[in-house]
Scaffold this motif. Structure first.
Motif, mmCIF file in Angstrom:
data_model
loop_
_atom_site.group_PDB
_atom_site.id
_atom_site.type_symbol
_atom_site.label_atom_id
_atom_site.label_comp_id
_atom_site.label_asym_id
_atom_site.label_seq_id
_atom_site.Cartn_x
_atom_site.Cartn_y
_atom_site.Cartn_z
ATOM 1 N N SER A 229 6.362 95.104 16.458
ATOM 2 C CA SER A 229 5.460 94.966 15.368
ATOM 3 C C SER A 229 4.192 94.524 15.801
ATOM 4 N N VAL A 230 3.481 94.967 14.907
ATOM 5 C CA VAL A 230 1.951 94.722 14.954
ATOM 6 C C VAL A 230 1.310 93.649 13.787
ATOM 7 N N THR A 231 0.503 92.810 14.057
ATOM 8 C CA THR A 231 -0.053 92.054 13.035
ATOM 9 C C THR A 231 -1.601 92.177 13.270
ATOM 10 N N ILE A 232 -2.311 92.511 12.032
ATOM 11 C CA ILE A 232 -3.751 92.819 12.301
ATOM 12 C C ILE A 232 -4.469 91.783 11.130
ATOM 13 N N TYR A 233 -5.229 91.203 11.475
ATOM 14 C CA TYR A 233 -6.154 90.178 10.819
ATOM 15 C C TYR A 233 -7.687 90.881 10.606
ATOM 16 N N GLU A 234 -8.224 90.726 9.478
ATOM 17 C CA GLU A 234 -9.740 90.954 9.719
ATOM 18 C C GLU A 234 -10.401 89.560 9.942
ATOM 19 N N VAL B 152 4.119 100.256 7.286
ATOM 20 C CA VAL B 152 3.404 98.986 6.900
ATOM 21 C C VAL B 152 4.125 97.949 5.961
ATOM 22 N N ALA B 153 4.416 96.863 6.642
ATOM 23 C CA ALA B 153 5.343 95.755 5.857
ATOM 24 C C ALA B 153 4.880 94.944 4.911
ATOM 25 N N SER B 154 3.186 94.750 5.080
ATOM 26 C CA SER B 154 2.477 93.969 4.312
ATOM 27 C C SER B 154 0.976 94.120 4.632
ATOM 28 N N ALA B 155 0.074 93.451 3.926
ATOM 29 C CA ALA B 155 -1.312 93.641 4.225
ATOM 30 C C ALA B 155 -1.695 93.370 5.648
ATOM 31 N N TYR B 156 -0.869 92.744 6.538
ATOM 32 C CA TYR B 156 -1.164 92.476 7.673
ATOM 33 C C TYR B 156 -0.269 93.061 8.968
ATOM 34 N N THR B 157 0.996 93.438 8.609
ATOM 35 C CA THR B 157 1.777 93.673 9.593
ATOM 36 C C THR B 157 2.319 95.205 9.388
#
Length: 447
Positions: free
Chosen positions: A242-247, A294-299
């Motif tokens: 999994s990958v998590t991306i935050y702005e 894409v599983a959420s706004a961040y993942t």
């Protein structure tokens, strides 16, 4: 005289271009600024009640130690504590758990999920980790836990430490990569370097962690289009689960804001919001072409059937969260609370046999509905039937005005039971969530 024409929908609020100071990310509701010290008694009362049947229990432990403080960090962290202070903190957290474990709200439950956050949990030595986790398991066994998450900074991960973390029962190792470029890591205050990312990831993959997550941040100081694309390319080459991306945001208690304040600058020296959203969209598209979802706004996850975020999903559905450690946030029996946010008072209170509670708030039923709705909307989909069953309220009716507003703006659709947010809405979900807040919360300071 009436023309009989329907007035056009109001335009969406203007998109803020520059990144200015303030909290952007919505992690809870009502906003933290409404939680008050005088309401701590509500948490004490909640501890004495048995749990509602079927309510999952989770544990969050904040490990506030770091090698360096990142310039964008807004969490409570310390870089100056020696081994004696760290041992004292661990013992205080164990005492905290022992007090909670004897309370009626536990009701015979075992934790369904455990989350070690920071700070840097991987800053702890192997002996410190074993002492901590063995003591925790003796108080509330983990044998029924579906998920144990552990945040790690790559430069703190030796092979023996990774092996020990795996043996503790950790199911998801979350690597705080943020960026693969040494220069960008350094000027943003990160302690690790790129070579440590590959070494720790390869060894962790080799010893069989069920899930390895990579964290990235879009919009770090001096990050460029070319650098961002390279970050995505290297992430895909590693093939994490999994990958998590935050702005990037700049809350008030960050080093970047202190420098902005000293220089009299209103705009942060990071990418603007339009750029950050475009970069995240690029990442989701590239990951999607590689088979991720894409599983959420961040993942994004490689295999939705295998890769879950139990902590997130149960917390956003009203699970009890037993929060341990300095400044940590919890939720028990319908009451929010936060611990004391300074190290010495936190430890001292526990050494006196007292819980280190700082502030609390018991939301109304309507506020609880809004909380779960806005958090679950970050998944891009909300079930109306879920809310009808749990709250006896149809969110499509209760929140009809903001739902219509987001529909008019082109971000949201309603399809039978499902309220759906499209990709454009998901990329800016945190600013859109304020449309669902009660009027008294909408323009108040968030934290």
């Amino acid at each position: 005289m009436s023309t009989g024409l329907t007035p056009p929908p109001a335009p969406p609020p203007p998109i803020q271009k520059e990144t200015t100071v303030g909290n952007y990310f919505v992690s809870n509701y009502p906003p933290f600024s409404f939680w008050k010290p005088e309401r701590v008694g509500e948490l004490h009362a909640a501890l004495e009640r048995p749990p509602k049947p079927g309510t999952p229990l989770g544990i969050y432990l904040h490990i506030p130690f770091c090698r360096k403080r990142c310039h964008f960090c807004y969490f409570r962290v310390y870089t100056d504590k020696d081994s004696a202070a760290i041992r004292g903190y661990i013992d205080a957290a164990i005492k905290e758990l022992s007090i909670y474990a004897a309370k009626p709200f536990i009701g015979g439950r075992k934790p369904n999920f455990i989350y070690f956050g920071g700070g840097t949990p991987s800053y702890l030595s192997v002996d410190q980790l074993k002492h901590l986790t063995e003591s925790m398991k003796a108080l509330l066994p983990w044998d029924e836990a579906e998920e144990v998450t552990f945040e790690a900074e790559p430069g703190t991960l030796t092979d023996p430490k990774l092996k020990a973390i795996r043996e503790l029962g950790v199911t998801r190792l979350s690597l705080g990569v943020e960026n693969f470029d040494d220069h960008i890591l350094e000027i943003n205050g990160r302690a690790h370097h790129s070579r440590e990312i590959a070494r720790s990831y390869d060894y962790a993959r080799g010893i069989g962690f069920p899930q390895i997550n990579i964290d990235l941040i879009a919009g770090m100081i001096e990050e460029t289009e070319a650098n961002w694309r390279e970050n995505v390319r290297k992430t895909l080459a590693m093939s994490p689960d999994s990958v998590t991306i935050y702005e990037m945001e700049i809350p008030f208690n960050t080093t970047i804001y202190q420098q902005m304040k000293a220089e009299g600058r209103l705009v942060a020296p990071v990418a603007d919001w339009e750029t950050k959203r475009r970069w995240v969209d690029y990442a989701w598209n590239e990951l999607g072409q590689a088979g991720y979802h894409v599983a959420s706004a961040y993942t994004a996850v490689k295999d939705p059937a295998k890769t879950k975020f139990i902590y997130r999903d149960q917390l956003w559905a009203g699970a009890d969260l037993l929060a341990l450690g300095v400044a940590s946030f919890g939720y028990i029996g319908g009451t929010h609370y936060q611990n004391h946010h300074d190290f010495d008072p936190y430890v001292a209170r526990l050494n006196q046999g007292e819980l280190p509670l700082y502030r609390a708030l018991t939301p109304s039923d309507d506020e609880r509905l809004i909380r779960e709705f806005v958090l679950q909307l970050k998944l891009g989909r909300v079930s109306r039937a879920y809310f009808q069953k749990k709250f006896a309220v149809d969110p499509g009716e209760r929140l009809a005005t903001p739902i219509q507003r987001l529909k008019d703006w082109g971000f949201l659709t309603v399809e039978g039971d499902r309220i759906l947010l499209n990709r454009e809405g998901l990329l800016q979900v945190d600013r859109l969530l304020h449309e669902f807040f009660l009027p008294e919360h909408r323009h108040a300071r968030y934290a």
